[in-house]
Write an enzyme that holds these catalytic residues in place. Structure first.
Site, PDB file in Angstrom:
ATOM      1  N   SER A 157       0.814  -1.227   0.000  1.00  0.00           N
ATOM      2  CA  SER A 157       0.000   0.000   0.000  1.00  0.00           C
ATOM      3  C   SER A 157       0.842   1.270   0.000  1.00  0.00           C
ATOM      4  O   SER A 157       1.919   1.332   0.601  1.00  0.00           O
ATOM      5  CB  SER A 157      -0.872  -0.012   1.258  1.00  0.00           C
ATOM      6  OG  SER A 157      -1.421   1.249   1.501  1.00  0.00           O
ATOM      7  N   GLU A 159       0.195   3.584   1.796  1.00  0.00           N
ATOM      8  CA  GLU A 159       0.295   3.997   3.199  1.00  0.00           C
ATOM      9  C   GLU A 159       1.702   3.743   3.759  1.00  0.00           C
ATOM     10  O   GLU A 159       2.082   4.316   4.771  1.00  0.00           O
ATOM     11  CB  GLU A 159      -0.735   3.252   4.048  1.00  0.00           C
ATOM     12  CG  GLU A 159      -2.136   3.815   3.944  1.00  0.00           C
ATOM     13  CD  GLU A 159      -2.280   5.190   4.576  1.00  0.00           C
ATOM     14  OE1 GLU A 159      -1.932   5.347   5.743  1.00  0.00           O
ATOM     15  OE2 GLU A 159      -2.741   6.106   3.877  1.00  0.00           O
ATOM     16  N   TYR A 181      -1.544   0.273  10.614  1.00  0.00           N
ATOM     17  CA  TYR A 181      -1.807  -0.400   9.325  1.00  0.00           C
ATOM     18  C   TYR A 181      -0.607  -0.253   8.396  1.00  0.00           C
ATOM     19  O   TYR A 181      -0.131  -1.227   7.807  1.00  0.00           O
ATOM     20  CB  TYR A 181      -3.062   0.211   8.679  1.00  0.00           C
ATOM     21  CG  TYR A 181      -3.260  -0.194   7.229  1.00  0.00           C
ATOM     22  CD1 TYR A 181      -3.917  -1.375   6.897  1.00  0.00           C
ATOM     23  CD2 TYR A 181      -2.800   0.613   6.178  1.00  0.00           C
ATOM     24  CE1 TYR A 181      -4.107  -1.749   5.571  1.00  0.00           C
ATOM     25  CE2 TYR A 181      -2.985   0.249   4.853  1.00  0.00           C
ATOM     26  CZ  TYR A 181      -3.635  -0.932   4.550  1.00  0.00           C
ATOM     27  OH  TYR A 181      -3.810  -1.296   3.234  1.00  0.00           O
TER      28      TYR A 181
HETATM   29  P1  NDP Z   1     -11.321  -4.851   1.648  1.00  0.00           P
HETATM   30  O1  NDP Z   1     -11.311  -4.398   3.055  1.00  0.00           O
HETATM   31  O2  NDP Z   1     -12.494  -4.520   0.787  1.00  0.00           O
HETATM   32  O3  NDP Z   1     -11.142  -6.450   1.617  1.00  0.00           O
HETATM   33  C1  NDP Z   1     -10.296  -7.097   2.501  1.00  0.00           C
HETATM   34  C2  NDP Z   1     -10.773  -8.528   2.660  1.00  0.00           C
HETATM   35  O4  NDP Z   1      -9.906  -9.193   3.577  1.00  0.00           O
HETATM   36  C3  NDP Z   1     -12.190  -8.666   3.208  1.00  0.00           C
HETATM   37  O5  NDP Z   1     -12.951  -9.485   2.352  1.00  0.00           O
HETATM   38  C4  NDP Z   1     -11.992  -9.337   4.561  1.00  0.00           C
HETATM   39  O6  NDP Z   1     -12.962 -10.272   4.902  1.00  0.00           O
HETATM   40  C5  NDP Z   1     -10.685 -10.074   4.347  1.00  0.00           C
HETATM   41  N1  NDP Z   1     -10.031 -10.393   5.623  1.00  0.00           N
HETATM   42  C6  NDP Z   1      -9.831  -9.561   6.677  1.00  0.00           C
HETATM   43  N2  NDP Z   1      -9.203 -10.216   7.663  1.00  0.00           N
HETATM   44  C7  NDP Z   1      -9.022 -11.490   7.246  1.00  0.00           C
HETATM   45  C8  NDP Z   1      -8.446 -12.636   7.825  1.00  0.00           C
HETATM   46  N3  NDP Z   1      -7.943 -12.639   9.063  1.00  0.00           N
HETATM   47  N4  NDP Z   1      -8.410 -13.766   7.097  1.00  0.00           N
HETATM   48  C9  NDP Z   1      -8.946 -13.807   5.857  1.00  0.00           C
HETATM   49  N5  NDP Z   1      -9.530 -12.764   5.270  1.00  0.00           N
HETATM   50  C10 NDP Z   1      -9.562 -11.609   5.950  1.00  0.00           C
HETATM   51  O7  NDP Z   1      -9.982  -4.326   0.981  1.00  0.00           O
HETATM   52  P2  NDP Z   1      -9.703  -3.921  -0.543  1.00  0.00           P
HETATM   53  O8  NDP Z   1     -10.350  -4.883  -1.436  1.00  0.00           O
HETATM   54  O9  NDP Z   1      -9.941  -2.476  -0.702  1.00  0.00           O
HETATM   55  O10 NDP Z   1      -8.116  -4.095  -0.604  1.00  0.00           O
HETATM   56  C11 NDP Z   1      -7.526  -5.357  -0.930  1.00  0.00           C
HETATM   57  C12 NDP Z   1      -6.121  -5.387  -0.363  1.00  0.00           C
HETATM   58  O11 NDP Z   1      -5.339  -4.339  -0.934  1.00  0.00           O
HETATM   59  C13 NDP Z   1      -6.043  -5.187   1.148  1.00  0.00           C
HETATM   60  O12 NDP Z   1      -4.961  -5.962   1.618  1.00  0.00           O
HETATM   61  C14 NDP Z   1      -5.714  -3.703   1.302  1.00  0.00           C
HETATM   62  O13 NDP Z   1      -5.043  -3.475   2.519  1.00  0.00           O
HETATM   63  C15 NDP Z   1      -4.821  -3.500   0.095  1.00  0.00           C
HETATM   64  N6  NDP Z   1      -4.806  -2.166  -0.453  1.00  0.00           N
HETATM   65  C16 NDP Z   1      -5.974  -1.553  -0.805  1.00  0.00           C
HETATM   66  C17 NDP Z   1      -5.965  -0.320  -1.418  1.00  0.00           C
HETATM   67  C18 NDP Z   1      -7.230   0.376  -1.784  1.00  0.00           C
HETATM   68  O14 NDP Z   1      -7.173   1.591  -2.068  1.00  0.00           O
HETATM   69  N7  NDP Z   1      -8.357  -0.310  -1.859  1.00  0.00           N
HETATM   70  C19 NDP Z   1      -4.696   0.360  -1.717  1.00  0.00           C
HETATM   71  C20 NDP Z   1      -3.510  -0.397  -1.339  1.00  0.00           C
HETATM   72  C21 NDP Z   1      -3.573  -1.612  -0.742  1.00  0.00           C
HETATM   73  P3  NDP Z   1     -14.413  -9.853   5.430  1.00  0.00           P
HETATM   74  O15 NDP Z   1     -15.161  -9.559   4.166  1.00  0.00           O
HETATM   75  O16 NDP Z   1     -14.856 -11.085   6.125  1.00  0.00           O
HETATM   76  O17 NDP Z   1     -14.242  -8.665   6.300  1.00  0.00           O
HETATM   77  P1  GDR Z   2      -7.107   5.565   3.423  1.00  0.00           P
HETATM   78  O1  GDR Z   2      -8.633   5.659   2.985  1.00  0.00           O
HETATM   79  O2  GDR Z   2      -6.905   5.800   4.853  1.00  0.00           O
HETATM   80  O3  GDR Z   2      -6.346   6.435   2.470  1.00  0.00           O
HETATM   81  O4  GDR Z   2      -6.793   4.029   3.160  1.00  0.00           O
HETATM   82  P2  GDR Z   2      -9.877   6.367   3.695  1.00  0.00           P
HETATM   83  O5  GDR Z   2     -10.905   6.492   2.635  1.00  0.00           O
HETATM   84  O6  GDR Z   2     -10.276   5.693   4.951  1.00  0.00           O
HETATM   85  O7  GDR Z   2      -9.299   7.814   4.083  1.00  0.00           O
HETATM   86  C1  GDR Z   2      -8.822   8.723   3.115  1.00  0.00           C
HETATM   87  C2  GDR Z   2      -8.631  10.084   3.727  1.00  0.00           C
HETATM   88  O8  GDR Z   2      -9.917  10.640   4.031  1.00  0.00           O
HETATM   89  C3  GDR Z   2      -9.854  11.242   5.318  1.00  0.00           C
HETATM   90  N1  GDR Z   2     -11.206  11.304   5.910  1.00  0.00           N
HETATM   91  C4  GDR Z   2     -11.980  10.260   6.224  1.00  0.00           C
HETATM   92  N2  GDR Z   2     -11.771   8.932   6.083  1.00  0.00           N
HETATM   93  C5  GDR Z   2     -12.776   8.098   6.473  1.00  0.00           C
HETATM   94  N3  GDR Z   2     -12.605   6.772   6.305  1.00  0.00           N
HETATM   95  N4  GDR Z   2     -13.938   8.553   7.026  1.00  0.00           N
HETATM   96  C6  GDR Z   2     -14.182   9.890   7.197  1.00  0.00           C
HETATM   97  O9  GDR Z   2     -15.232  10.279   7.685  1.00  0.00           O
HETATM   98  C7  GDR Z   2     -13.158  10.788   6.765  1.00  0.00           C
HETATM   99  N5  GDR Z   2     -13.051  12.137   6.749  1.00  0.00           N
HETATM  100  C8  GDR Z   2     -11.876  12.437   6.234  1.00  0.00           C
HETATM  101  C9  GDR Z   2      -8.908  10.346   6.086  1.00  0.00           C
HETATM  102  O10 GDR Z   2      -8.431  11.010   7.266  1.00  0.00           O
HETATM  103  C10 GDR Z   2      -7.845  10.100   5.043  1.00  0.00           C
HETATM  104  O11 GDR Z   2      -6.934  11.147   5.017  1.00  0.00           O
HETATM  105  C11 GDR Z   2      -7.211   3.364   1.976  1.00  0.00           C
HETATM  106  C12 GDR Z   2      -7.439   1.888   2.328  1.00  0.00           C
HETATM  107  O12 GDR Z   2      -8.018   1.254   1.212  1.00  0.00           O
HETATM  108  C13 GDR Z   2      -6.141   1.191   2.673  1.00  0.00           C
HETATM  109  O13 GDR Z   2      -6.370  -0.197   2.825  1.00  0.00           O
HETATM  110  C14 GDR Z   2      -5.163   1.424   1.534  1.00  0.00           C
HETATM  111  O14 GDR Z   2      -3.926   0.813   1.815  1.00  0.00           O
HETATM  112  C15 GDR Z   2      -4.955   2.920   1.311  1.00  0.00           C
HETATM  113  O15 GDR Z   2      -6.214   3.495   0.982  1.00  0.00           O
HETATM  114  C16 GDR Z   2      -3.997   3.207   0.171  1.00  0.00           C
END
Ligand code: NDP
Ligand code: GDR
Length: 355
Positions: A157, A159, A181
């Protein structure tokens, strides 16, 4: 013949329309946003897809109900080593996409140990399970020697860049995570690299910047806004309550990004890639486009701020340089920020109207 042709043309060709036959993929985190989009993508390519899901007290297949007769669901948890081994035995995959994690940054301060266990150590458990399974089936982990290596993708990520020592960040930019995270993801990133270097595994780390879609979890800011705008538009809620509106993110569209995951595993050598758009927008920008699209021009009236949604340490800005992915894999983002926002708002309005 198909395989050798693909190797020859792998560097520059856009693979999107080529069918790959007889390959099997195991996706962890299948019910998440990316897991479901990746399954759609791989099925179109002719893959057999297995999706790992963890047990929950009520069904959690909102994103994957359309896949129920197309893929095989397996039970497993990243905190349970033997369950991972069993998933490998049942699927016997060519490619493993490790997308499961505790992915909500804000929550990682409330459950830092669980986040580290799943998001950090979970990667190690999967790599070890692959190593054990490879040995048990009489194969070598060294992809250069193996006839049928198990290729591994780790969902790293942006992050990990956190405070952004360099802007835009690229593969060589030093890391500075700002949340439990981010720290856990950094462990996952390095252990993936380490297993590649230690055991010759075909293991890649995709450093993906924020990507969103209609299937995004409701707690993330983009979906919270698109859902909130839809509710305000339909007269169901008076306002949206958010935290920091000044944070800036490099937002892309998830279906574009899952293609990059797959491309990494089709290269000749395993490597790590930044996947991003090289643009950044603030939460305010997102709000402005989302409300405008719904026909509301004075969005400030409908947005409240609450310290509950502020983070102990914020990542103020993220922006990524994807030129390595473009040069080596021919990958570029296809969807504009405006279209991403509009798609999400339209989808939430439609969902609520149907409900
Ligand atoms: P989601 O949160 O939508 O999906 C994560 C999945 O992981 C969920 O289905 C969850 O299951 C499952 N999970 C959580 N804990 C466990 C566990 N202990 N064992 C097995 N499964 C588990 O994430 P995204 O699809 O958005 O992201 C996919 C991956 O990419 C994640 O690793 C995220 O950290 C990473 N990532 C995402 C980005 C983004 O912008 N979306 C950017 C960079 C990295 P359940 O449905 O049961 O909760
Ligand atoms: P992020 O996504 O932390 O970048 O992680 P999120 O959408 O949670 O936050 C983005 C930014 O928005 C600000 N923010 C808020 N965020 C949430 N969730 N709720 C609020 O009400 C709110 N108001 C302002 C946050 O402070 C932050 O700056 C996502 C996830 O998908 C991670 O798993 C992934 O690794 C990173 O993107 C890249």
């Amino acid at each position: 013949f198909i395989k050798s042709s693909l190797i020859i043309f792998s560097a520059k060709i856009n693979f999107s329309n080529i069918m790959i036959l007889n390959k099997t993929a195991l996706i962890t985190g299948i019910n998440g946003m990316d897991g479901s989009h990746l399954a759609d993508f791989l099925l179109k390519k002719g893959y057999k897809v297995y999706g790992m899901e963890r047990r929950s007290s009520s069904p959690n297949r909102r994103n994957t109900s359309h896949l129920e007769d197309k893929i095989t669901f397996l039970n497993g948890d990243l905190t349970d080593q033997n369950s991972l081994l069993r998933c490998l035995q049942k699927s016997n995959p060519d490619e493993v996409y490790n997308l499961a994690s505790q992915s909500f940054v804000g929550q990682s301060w409330n459950i830092p140990e669980q986040t580290s266990d799943v998001t950090g150590l979970g990667v190690l458990r999967m790599l070890e399970a692959i190593r054990e399974y490879t040995k048990a089936t009489g194969r070598t982990t060294d992809y250069k020697m193996a006839k049928r290596p198990i290729k591994f993708y780790q969902a790293s990520s942006s992050e990990m860049f956190g405070r952004m020592v360099e802007n835009p960040a690229k593969e060589t930019t030093p890391f500075y995570p700002r949340s439990p995270y981010g720290v856990a993801k950094l462990y996952g990133h390095w252990i993936t690299k380490n297993y590649r270097e230690s055991y010759g595994m075909f293991a890649c780390s995709g450093i993906l910047f924020n990507h969103e879609s209609e299937r995004r979890g409701i707690e993330f800011v983009t979906r919270k806004i698109s859902d909130g705008v839809a509710k305000i538009k339909l007269g169901l809620e008076p306002h949206i309550t958010l935290g920091n509106l000044d944070a800036e993110r490099d937002w892309g569209y998830a279906p574009d990004y899952v293609e990059a995951m797959w491309l990494m595993l089709q290269q000749e050598t395993p490597d790590d890639y930044v996947i991003a758009t090289n643009n950044k927008y603030s939460i305010r920008d997102f709000l402005s486009i989302a409300f405008n699209h719904a026909g509301i021009n004075d969005w400030e009236k409908y947005v409240k701020q609450d310290p509950r949604f502020m983070r102990p340490a914020e990542v103020d800005v993220l922006r990524g340089d994807y030129s390595k992915a473009e040069n080596e894999m021919g990958w570029v983002p296809k969807t504009s920020f405006e279209n991403l926002v509009k798609t999400m708002v339209d989808n939430d309005i439609k969902l609520l109207q149907h409900a």
